[in-house]
Design a protein around this motif. Structure first.
Motif, PDB file in Angstrom:
ATOM      1  N   ASP A  55       0.831  -1.210   0.000  1.00 58.24           N
ATOM      2  CA  ASP A  55       0.000   0.000   0.000  1.00 58.24           C
ATOM      3  C   ASP A  55       0.866   1.261   0.000  1.00 58.24           C
ATOM      4  O   ASP A  55       0.472   2.285  -0.549  1.00 58.24           O
ATOM      5  N   ARG A  56       2.033   1.163   0.594  1.00 58.01           N
ATOM      6  CA  ARG A  56       2.950   2.301   0.633  1.00 58.01           C
ATOM      7  C   ARG A  56       3.808   2.377  -0.620  1.00 58.01           C
ATOM      8  O   ARG A  56       4.647   3.258  -0.759  1.00 58.01           O
ATOM      9  N   GLY A  57       3.632   1.430  -1.546  1.00 59.58           N
ATOM     10  CA  GLY A  57       4.371   1.456  -2.796  1.00 59.58           C
ATOM     11  C   GLY A  57       5.720   0.759  -2.740  1.00 59.58           C
ATOM     12  O   GLY A  57       6.521   0.891  -3.653  1.00 59.58           O
ATOM     13  N   ASN A  58       5.949   0.008  -1.685  1.00 56.85           N
ATOM     14  CA  ASN A  58       7.216  -0.707  -1.515  1.00 56.85           C
ATOM     15  C   ASN A  58       7.057  -2.154  -1.952  1.00 56.85           C
ATOM     16  O   ASN A  58       7.116  -3.084  -1.137  1.00 56.85           O
ATOM     17  N   ALA A  59       6.885  -2.353  -3.241  1.00 62.27           N
ATOM     18  CA  ALA A  59       6.591  -3.679  -3.778  1.00 62.27           C
ATOM     19  C   ALA A  59       7.711  -4.675  -3.522  1.00 62.27           C
ATOM     20  O   ALA A  59       7.450  -5.843  -3.202  1.00 62.27           O
ATOM     21  N   GLU A  60       8.954  -4.245  -3.666  1.00 60.15           N
ATOM     22  CA  GLU A  60      10.091  -5.156  -3.458  1.00 60.15           C
ATOM     23  C   GLU A  60      10.118  -5.646  -2.013  1.00 60.15           C
ATOM     24  O   GLU A  60      10.349  -6.833  -1.753  1.00 60.15           O
ATOM     25  N   ILE A  61       9.909  -4.746  -1.080  1.00 56.89           N
ATOM     26  CA  ILE A  61       9.917  -5.110   0.337  1.00 56.89           C
ATOM     27  C   ILE A  61       8.714  -5.996   0.643  1.00 56.89           C
ATOM     28  O   ILE A  61       8.821  -6.987   1.374  1.00 56.89           O
ATOM     29  N   ALA A  62       7.570  -5.674   0.072  1.00 55.79           N
ATOM     30  CA  ALA A  62       6.374  -6.491   0.275  1.00 55.79           C
ATOM     31  C   ALA A  62       6.582  -7.902  -0.273  1.00 55.79           C
ATOM     32  O   ALA A  62       6.155  -8.882   0.341  1.00 55.79           O
ATOM     33  N   GLY A  86       6.432 -11.247   1.739  1.00 55.39           N
ATOM     34  CA  GLY A  86       5.581 -12.328   1.239  1.00 55.39           C
ATOM     35  C   GLY A  86       6.329 -13.649   1.161  1.00 55.39           C
ATOM     36  O   GLY A  86       5.765 -14.711   1.446  1.00 55.39           O
ATOM     37  N   GLN A  87       7.598 -13.597   0.792  1.00 56.34           N
ATOM     38  CA  GLN A  87       8.415 -14.825   0.751  1.00 56.34           C
ATOM     39  C   GLN A  87       8.512 -15.434   2.146  1.00 56.34           C
ATOM     40  O   GLN A  87       8.423 -16.653   2.309  1.00 56.34           O
ATOM     41  N   GLN A  88       8.686 -14.596   3.156  1.00 54.46           N
ATOM     42  CA  GLN A  88       8.731 -15.088   4.540  1.00 54.46           C
ATOM     43  C   GLN A  88       7.406 -15.746   4.920  1.00 54.46           C
ATOM     44  O   GLN A  88       7.384 -16.779   5.591  1.00 54.46           O
ATOM     45  N   MET A  89       6.313 -15.139   4.468  1.00 54.02           N
ATOM     46  CA  MET A  89       4.991 -15.704   4.738  1.00 54.02           C
ATOM     47  C   MET A  89       4.881 -17.077   4.080  1.00 54.02           C
ATOM     48  O   MET A  89       4.414 -18.035   4.698  1.00 54.02           O
ATOM     49  N   LEU A  90       5.326 -17.194   2.828  1.00 54.28           N
ATOM     50  CA  LEU A  90       5.256 -18.473   2.125  1.00 54.28           C
ATOM     51  C   LEU A  90       6.118 -19.529   2.810  1.00 54.28           C
ATOM     52  O   LEU A  90       5.745 -20.707   2.831  1.00 54.28           O
ATOM     53  N   ASP A  91       7.257 -19.118   3.358  1.00 52.95           N
ATOM     54  CA  ASP A  91       8.106 -20.065   4.095  1.00 52.95           C
ATOM     55  C   ASP A  91       7.330 -20.718   5.229  1.00 52.95           C
ATOM     56  O   ASP A  91       7.511 -21.902   5.515  1.00 52.95           O
ATOM     57  N   ARG A  92       6.466 -19.949   5.867  1.00 49.63           N
ATOM     58  CA  ARG A  92       5.726 -20.453   7.023  1.00 49.63           C
ATOM     59  C   ARG A  92       4.457 -21.215   6.636  1.00 49.63           C
ATOM     60  O   ARG A  92       3.921 -21.969   7.433  1.00 49.63           O
ATOM     61  N   THR A  93       3.960 -20.986   5.423  1.00 47.59           N
ATOM     62  CA  THR A  93       2.670 -21.582   5.051  1.00 47.59           C
ATOM     63  C   THR A  93       2.786 -22.772   4.114  1.00 47.59           C
ATOM     64  O   THR A  93       1.774 -23.337   3.705  1.00 47.59           O
ATOM     65  N   GLU A  94       3.994 -23.161   3.767  1.00 48.45           N
ATOM     66  CA  GLU A  94       4.193 -24.308   2.870  1.00 48.45           C
ATOM     67  C   GLU A  94       3.468 -25.527   3.433  1.00 48.45           C
ATOM     68  O   GLU A  94       3.690 -25.935   4.564  1.00 48.45           O
ATOM     69  N   GLY A  95       2.555 -26.082   2.644  1.00 53.29           N
ATOM     70  CA  GLY A  95       1.810 -27.268   3.043  1.00 53.29           C
ATOM     71  C   GLY A  95       0.668 -27.016   4.007  1.00 53.29           C
ATOM     72  O   GLY A  95      -0.031 -27.944   4.404  1.00 53.29           O
ATOM     73  N   MET A  96       0.440 -25.783   4.388  1.00 51.43           N
ATOM     74  CA  MET A  96      -0.617 -25.447   5.347  1.00 51.43           C
ATOM     75  C   MET A  96      -1.965 -25.349   4.632  1.00 51.43           C
ATOM     76  O   MET A  96      -2.085 -24.672   3.618  1.00 51.43           O
ATOM     77  N   GLU A  97      -2.946 -26.021   5.159  1.00 52.63           N
ATOM     78  CA  GLU A  97      -4.290 -25.948   4.597  1.00 52.63           C
ATOM     79  C   GLU A  97      -5.109 -24.954   5.406  1.00 52.63           C
ATOM     80  O   GLU A  97      -5.420 -25.197   6.564  1.00 52.63           O
ATOM     81  N   SER A  98      -5.424 -23.851   4.786  1.00 52.63           N
ATOM     82  CA  SER A  98      -6.202 -22.817   5.453  1.00 52.63           C
ATOM     83  C   SER A  98      -6.812 -21.913   4.400  1.00 52.63           C
ATOM     84  O   SER A  98      -6.090 -21.316   3.595  1.00 52.63           O
ATOM     85  N   GLY A  99      -8.124 -21.820   4.426  1.00 49.48           N
ATOM     86  CA  GLY A  99      -8.808 -20.934   3.493  1.00 49.48           C
ATOM     87  C   GLY A  99      -8.407 -19.482   3.689  1.00 49.48           C
ATOM     88  O   GLY A  99      -8.240 -18.738   2.722  1.00 49.48           O
ATOM     89  N   ARG A 100      -8.243 -19.089   4.933  1.00 46.93           N
ATOM     90  CA  ARG A 100      -7.897 -17.691   5.205  1.00 46.93           C
ATOM     91  C   ARG A 100      -6.474 -17.383   4.736  1.00 46.93           C
ATOM     92  O   ARG A 100      -6.225 -16.324   4.148  1.00 46.93           O
ATOM     93  N   PHE A 157       8.159 -13.895  -6.259  1.00 47.64           N
ATOM     94  CA  PHE A 157       7.171 -14.140  -5.212  1.00 47.64           C
ATOM     95  C   PHE A 157       5.862 -14.649  -5.803  1.00 47.64           C
ATOM     96  O   PHE A 157       5.307 -15.642  -5.333  1.00 47.64           O
ATOM     97  N   CYS A 158       5.357 -13.962  -6.821  1.00 47.81           N
ATOM     98  CA  CYS A 158       4.063 -14.329  -7.403  1.00 47.81           C
ATOM     99  C   CYS A 158       4.100 -15.747  -7.985  1.00 47.81           C
ATOM    100  O   CYS A 158       3.139 -16.509  -7.813  1.00 47.81           O
ATOM    101  N   GLU A 159       5.184 -16.100  -8.644  1.00 46.48           N
ATOM    102  CA  GLU A 159       5.305 -17.448  -9.202  1.00 46.48           C
ATOM    103  C   GLU A 159       5.325 -18.495  -8.092  1.00 46.48           C
ATOM    104  O   GLU A 159       4.640 -19.518  -8.182  1.00 46.48           O
ATOM    105  N   ARG A 160       6.101 -18.235  -7.055  1.00 45.80           N
ATOM    106  CA  ARG A 160       6.157 -19.191  -5.945  1.00 45.80           C
ATOM    107  C   ARG A 160       4.794 -19.293  -5.256  1.00 45.80           C
ATOM    108  O   ARG A 160       4.352 -20.385  -4.905  1.00 45.80           O
ATOM    109  N   ALA A 161       4.142 -18.171  -5.067  1.00 45.24           N
ATOM    110  CA  ALA A 161       2.826 -18.165  -4.417  1.00 45.24           C
ATOM    111  C   ALA A 161       1.817 -18.964  -5.237  1.00 45.24           C
ATOM    112  O   ALA A 161       1.057 -19.764  -4.686  1.00 45.24           O
ATOM    113  N   GLU A 162       1.810 -18.744  -6.539  1.00 48.34           N
ATOM    114  CA  GLU A 162       0.872 -19.482  -7.404  1.00 48.34           C
ATOM    115  C   GLU A 162       1.129 -20.983  -7.322  1.00 48.34           C
ATOM    116  O   GLU A 162       0.186 -21.775  -7.243  1.00 48.34           O
ATOM    117  N   LEU A 163       2.389 -21.388  -7.348  1.00 44.86           N
ATOM    118  CA  LEU A 163       2.719 -22.812  -7.218  1.00 44.86           C
ATOM    119  C   LEU A 163       2.232 -23.371  -5.891  1.00 44.86           C
ATOM    120  O   LEU A 163       1.641 -24.451  -5.831  1.00 44.86           O
TER     121      LEU A 163
END
Length: 106
Positions: free
Chosen positions: A46-53, A57-71, A94-100
């Motif tokens: 939202d602040r326009g810091n896409a690279e930092i976001a 997001g990569q850190q978030m994906l590290d924690r959610t790998e294999g996690m089943e959660s609709g939210r 990030f987007c490619e990894r997230a989609e996978l």
């Protein structure tokens, strides 16, 4: 609190609050950490810091790998959509990894 600050348009304070929440979450379960990271990434975008976001997001994906959660699925999807307009290598990665991950976890 983050949501109130965000609605008031104080994105700097919202980001600071979200960062503090992430730092305080090291002892919490992975799902909680992922939600806090998702919030921080959204404020960063939202602040326009896409690279930092994307890095957050990569850190978030590290924690959610294999996690089943609709939210969690919705949070990842929302961040992918928010970052889609930014055409940078880190955002694309990030987007490619997230989609996978989203397709694998369905």
């Amino acid at each position: 609190m983050h949501e109130v600050l965000h609605r008031l348009g104080d994105l700097t304070a919202a980001e600071t609050y979200a960062e503090q929440a992430v730092h305080a979450s090291s002892g919490t379960h992975l799902r909680g950490q992922a939600h806090r990271l998702a919030t921080l990434a959204q404020v960063q975008e939202d602040r326009g810091n896409a690279e930092i976001a994307a890095a957050t997001g990569q850190q978030m994906l590290d924690r959610t790998e294999g996690m089943e959660s609709g939210r969690i699925h919705d949070r990842v999807t929302g961040l992918v959509r928010a970052l889609a307009p930014y055409d940078t290598a880190d955002v694309r990665t990030f987007c490619e990894r997230a989609e996978l991950q989203l397709h694998r976890d369905q």
